[in-house]
Design an enzyme around this catalytic site. Structure first.
Site, PDB file in Angstrom:
ATOM      1  N   ASP A 133       0.822  -1.212   0.000  1.00 36.54           N
ATOM      2  CA  ASP A 133       0.000   0.000   0.000  1.00 36.54           C
ATOM      3  C   ASP A 133       0.854   1.259   0.000  1.00 36.54           C
ATOM      4  OD1 ASP A 133      -2.436   1.263  -0.018  1.00 36.54           O
ATOM      5  OD2 ASP A 133      -2.672   1.268   2.153  1.00 36.54           O
ATOM      6  N   ASN A 154     -18.218  -4.033  -2.919  1.00 34.03           N
ATOM      7  CA  ASN A 154     -17.659  -2.906  -2.152  1.00 34.03           C
ATOM      8  C   ASN A 154     -16.243  -2.582  -2.611  1.00 34.03           C
ATOM      9  OD1 ASN A 154     -16.274  -5.111  -1.178  1.00 34.03           O
ATOM     10  ND2 ASN A 154     -16.909  -4.860   0.958  1.00 34.03           N
ATOM     11  N   LEU A 157     -11.213  -7.083  -2.084  1.00 32.28           N
ATOM     12  CA  LEU A 157     -10.965  -8.467  -2.439  1.00 32.28           C
ATOM     13  C   LEU A 157     -11.621  -9.386  -1.408  1.00 32.28           C
ATOM     14  CD1 LEU A 157      -8.957 -10.205  -4.467  1.00 32.28           C
ATOM     15  CD2 LEU A 157      -7.931 -10.741  -2.246  1.00 32.28           C
ATOM     16  N   LEU A 168      -3.016  -6.806   1.831  1.00 29.16           N
ATOM     17  CA  LEU A 168      -2.391  -7.295   0.606  1.00 29.16           C
ATOM     18  C   LEU A 168      -1.024  -6.668   0.420  1.00 29.16           C
ATOM     19  CD1 LEU A 168      -5.460  -7.047  -1.820  1.00 29.16           C
ATOM     20  CD2 LEU A 168      -4.641  -9.079  -0.601  1.00 29.16           C
ATOM     21  N   CYS A 191     -26.478 -10.662  -3.938  1.00 23.46           N
ATOM     22  CA  CYS A 191     -26.364  -9.956  -2.659  1.00 23.46           C
ATOM     23  C   CYS A 191     -25.938  -8.506  -2.868  1.00 23.46           C
ATOM     24  CB  CYS A 191     -25.350 -10.679  -1.761  1.00 23.46           C
ATOM     25  SG  CYS A 191     -25.068  -9.856  -0.175  1.00 23.46           S
ATOM     26  N   CYS A 194     -23.732  -4.830   1.100  1.00 22.63           N
ATOM     27  CA  CYS A 194     -22.746  -3.749   1.280  1.00 22.63           C
ATOM     28  C   CYS A 194     -23.250  -2.452   0.658  1.00 22.63           C
ATOM     29  CB  CYS A 194     -21.391  -4.149   0.707  1.00 22.63           C
ATOM     30  SG  CYS A 194     -21.381  -4.520  -1.067  1.00 22.63           S
ATOM     31  N   ASP A 242     -15.699  -0.275   8.739  1.00 18.25           N
ATOM     32  CA  ASP A 242     -15.792  -1.687   8.351  1.00 18.25           C
ATOM     33  C   ASP A 242     -17.224  -2.094   7.988  1.00 18.25           C
ATOM     34  OD1 ASP A 242     -13.092  -2.388   8.790  1.00 18.25           O
ATOM     35  OD2 ASP A 242     -13.442  -2.633  10.940  1.00 18.25           O
ATOM     36  N   LYS A 299      -4.744  15.672  16.420  1.00 20.84           N
ATOM     37  CA  LYS A 299      -5.595  16.733  15.885  1.00 20.84           C
ATOM     38  C   LYS A 299      -6.714  16.153  15.006  1.00 20.84           C
ATOM     39  CE  LYS A 299      -5.370  20.775  12.823  1.00 20.84           C
ATOM     40  NZ  LYS A 299      -4.489  21.587  11.939  1.00 20.84           N
TER      41      LYS A 299
END
Length: 311
Positions: A133, A154, A157, A168, A191, A194, A242, A299
């Site tokens: 990342d 969403n 993965l 990842l 489905c 999400c 989440d 902050k």
């Protein structure tokens, strides 16, 4: 030692498991032709918000061979971070599970570097780099191509056995290896939990996320004031979110991780709503000393807490 490509790849995958990496797949480095149109459209719509870095180095994002010279193979790994325990006070401000323990960038990169050293000393001399990342790499696309899972509605993965609470990382190598040939099956089916559950409507349609409306963006990436239009929509989230993962049926498969570094500070899980509101900079530093939460500094957390209080 003159190993076949199959033998080399099998050794890498086996060693990845030994180093505590839960998933490992290997894919040929190439141009991401299928992802190009969707990514450019996402940028054109401004869905990256103030994350200007997403619009930089677009060609490198789409072709890792431009990022690291002579890259031939990408080893993609996944590391489970689903926690054994979660925050205890149901009224306390909520942080994303990935930030419970030590900053994953360091934990995962250490393991990737171990794997790189093993490849270099035991399989064959190799050049390359490890990324977690931290560079223009479309990690979800490469993870899908490496057979680690499919991209959910969403945009995360999802792995059939482990769900989506996964970090990842990638090794870009100048070594030829044997590559995965997954079917890329999508098991989301009909489905849409999400999509329906995102309180800010950031999932504008299945598989498309307006990053500039995501609670994670508001609480971490956005440096200025949080827009008034988001008032009352955070569901008590103070750092990350989440929700789209919590409602995903595939995360019923999630099992607690076994990574010591991801164990949370006990004080974090026991913090009450009042503890959060009374937190000062010193306490913030103590609790989140090694956590990714430090990205916002005190902050930023104070701004988020004040925003929640005014909802």
């Amino acid at each position: 030692m003159n190993l076949t490509l199959t033998a080399k790849s099998n050794l890498i995958k086996s060693k990845a498991k030994e180093f505590g990496l839960d998933l490992c797949g290997i894919v040929k480095a190439d141009f991401l032709e299928d992802e190009k149109e969707n990514f450019l459209s996402w940028l054109d719509k401004g869905y990256h918000g103030e994350m200007g870095y997403m619009a930089n180095n677009v060609e490198k994002r789409l072709d890792p061979r431009l990022l690291v010279e002579n890259t031939k193979s990408i080893v993609v790994v996944g590391l489970n971070y689903f926690p054994k325990e979660q925050q205890k006070d149901p009224e306390a401000p909520v942080i994303a599970k990935y930030a419970y323990g030590k900053d994953y960038h360091f934990v995962l990169k250490d393991r990737l570097n171990q794997l790189f050293e093993y490849i270099n000393t035991e399989i064959g001399e190799v050049s390359g780099r490890a990324f977690v990342d931290s560079a223009p790499v479309l990690e979800h696309a490469w993870a899908k191509k490496a057979g680690l899972g499919w991209i959910g509605k969403n945009s995360l993965l999802i792995n059939r056995k482990m769900g989506s609470f996964l970090f990842l990382g990638e090794l870009l190598l100048d070594m030829e290896l044997e590559y995965e040939n997954p079917t890329y099956a999508d098991f989301c089916g009909g489905c849409n939990r999400c999509v329906r559950s995102c309180p800010t409507g950031a999932i504008t349609e299945p598989y498309v996320v307006n990053g500039s409306k995501c609670i994670s963006y508001y609480t971490i990436e956005l440096k200025g004031d949080i827009p008034e239009e988001a008032k009352g929509k955070f569901e008590n989230r103070v750092f990350g979110c989440d929700i789209c993962q919590d409602v995903c049926p595939w995360n019923r498969m999630s099992k607690p991780h076994s990574v010591t570094d991801f164990e949370p500070n006990p004080d974090l899980l026991s913090m009450s709503k009042e503890d959060w509101q009374d937190m000062n900079a010193h306490k913030f530093g103590e609790i989140f000393r090694n956590s990714a939460v430090k990205r916002t500094k005190f902050k930023g957390i104070k701004r988020n807490l004040d925003f929640l209080k005014g909802e």
